[in-house]
Write an enzyme that holds these catalytic residues in place. Structure first.
Site, short mmCIF file in Angstrom:
data_model
loop_
_atom_site.label_atom_id
_atom_site.label_comp_id
_atom_site.label_asym_id
_atom_site.label_seq_id
_atom_site.Cartn_x
_atom_site.Cartn_y
_atom_site.Cartn_z
N LYS A 198 0.75 -1.40 0.21
CA LYS A 198 0.10 -0.15 -0.21
C LYS A 198 0.65 0.90 -0.39
O LYS A 198 1.86 1.79 0.11
CB LYS A 198 -1.20 0.11 1.02
CG LYS A 198 -0.68 0.22 2.63
CD LYS A 198 0.35 1.80 3.23
CE LYS A 198 0.62 1.38 4.14
NZ LYS A 198 0.76 2.74 4.71
N ASP B 46 -3.91 -0.99 9.48
CA ASP B 46 -3.65 -0.74 8.00
C ASP B 46 -4.74 -2.31 7.41
O ASP B 46 -5.00 -2.00 6.35
CB ASP B 46 -2.67 -0.74 6.78
CG ASP B 46 -1.92 0.66 7.51
OD1 ASP B 46 -2.30 1.09 7.89
OD2 ASP B 46 -0.30 0.71 7.23
#
Length: 312
Positions: free
Chosen positions: A18, A143
């Site tokens: 990410k 996350d």
């Protein structure tokens, strides 16, 4: 269990990295967790997870190892959490191959944990909802809910608030991991409660490349104080022609935005030659997680251009 697991069933999945295109620290809860606002997207750099359903027990191999013991690995923790929460009677053999650098601000461990929840939810026949998986995921890391959500998104709170972007973001990117990780806890300690006062919350980014002028990361300055190589990585990307640069997450990876794919791949070659101890990747923004595009090795058709032959 609400479905039926098939003992011996095996599948391979990809866990993407990410990037934080914007990251604000907007407060701190009484329990010590920091409140964030971020724009998060996927990037086509993948760990690979192979899952085989067994008639009992759990095993994990990780190549290369990233924790002192198997039990500390987020894949193991995610599998155990799911099995205990839903009283799963069968087991799994898990094999993880790491490509995402550890401690790089790219969310590799969180991505692996989320993929473990998604894959075992399917292979064990649990059929639990995304909301139920996110409830478990936030216990593993801030996350993890983003990776479970499966789409580029505005992320808030301690990671549990997700608002997917209405339209996709685009950009030719080069990532530089300068060979040294930064511990997230140390970065937040160095931040020391310095939350910038802003007139308005972080809104949604403009589609396409409209997000480029809005890059920001409140964690970059304290991370730079800890690891000067972050500044060197930014300088190398700027010298290679990046339109803009920013550190992702709590570091230490820095990404640069380039005018097109050709210039991005030229930058990878040049930086790789001059810094042989760094890892350098090129790729386009992914707006969807590959798991949601299909089984196993199928990759997201929205995955952007491929990397330049892997890490350098």
């Amino acid at each position: 269990m609400t479905g039926r697991a098939v003992i011996g069933a095996t599948a391979r999945f990809q866990a993407p990295a990410k990037l934080n295109l914007a990251l604000r620290v907007v407060g701190r809860r009484a329990d010590g967790y920091h409140l964030l606002e971020s724009w998060m997207v996927f990037f086509p750099l993948y760990d690979e997870l192979s899952v085989t359903v067994t008639d009992g027990g759990m095993s994990l191999t990780c190549d290369p190892p990233v924790t002192g013991s198997v039990e500390e690995n987020l894949v193991w923790r995610a599998a155990r959490l799911l099995a205990e929460r839903y009283a799963v009677s069968c087991g799994a053999r898990l094999e993880l191959v790491k490509q995402i650098p550890h401690g790089a601000g790219l969310g590799g461990g969180s991505s692996d944990a989320a993929l473990t929840l998604l894959a075992l939810n399917r292979l064990w026949g649990l059929e639990r909802s995304l909301a139920e998986l996110i409830e478990l995921g936030v216990r593993l890391g801030a996350d993890v809910p983003f990776f479970l959500g499966g789409r580029s998104a505005w992320v808030g709170g301690i990671g549990e608030r997700l608002m997917p972007f209405a339209e996709g973001l685009t950009g030719a990117l080069v990532l530089v991991f300068p060979g040294a990780g930064v511990a997230t806890g140390r970065v937040f300690q160095r931040l020391n409660g310095r939350f910038p006062v802003r007139a308005a919350p972080l809104g949604m980014p403009a589609a396409g490349e409209g997000w480029i002028g809005a890059l920001e990361n409140d964690l970059e300055a304290p991370a730079l104080e800890i690891e000067p190589k972050i500044g060197a990585a930014r300088a190398a990307l700027e010298a290679a022609g990046a339109r803009a640069t920013l550190m992702s997450g709590s570091g230490s990876t820095v990404f640069g935005v380039f005018p097109d794919v050709a210039q991005a791949m030229e930058a990878v070659a040049g930086i790789g030659v001059n810094h042989t101890d760094w890892r350098v990747f090129s790729g386009g923004i992914l707006n969807r997680h590959p798991f949601h595009a299909g089984w196993g090795d199928e990759r997201d058709p929205d995955r952007g251009h491929p990397g330049s032959g892997g890490p350098r």
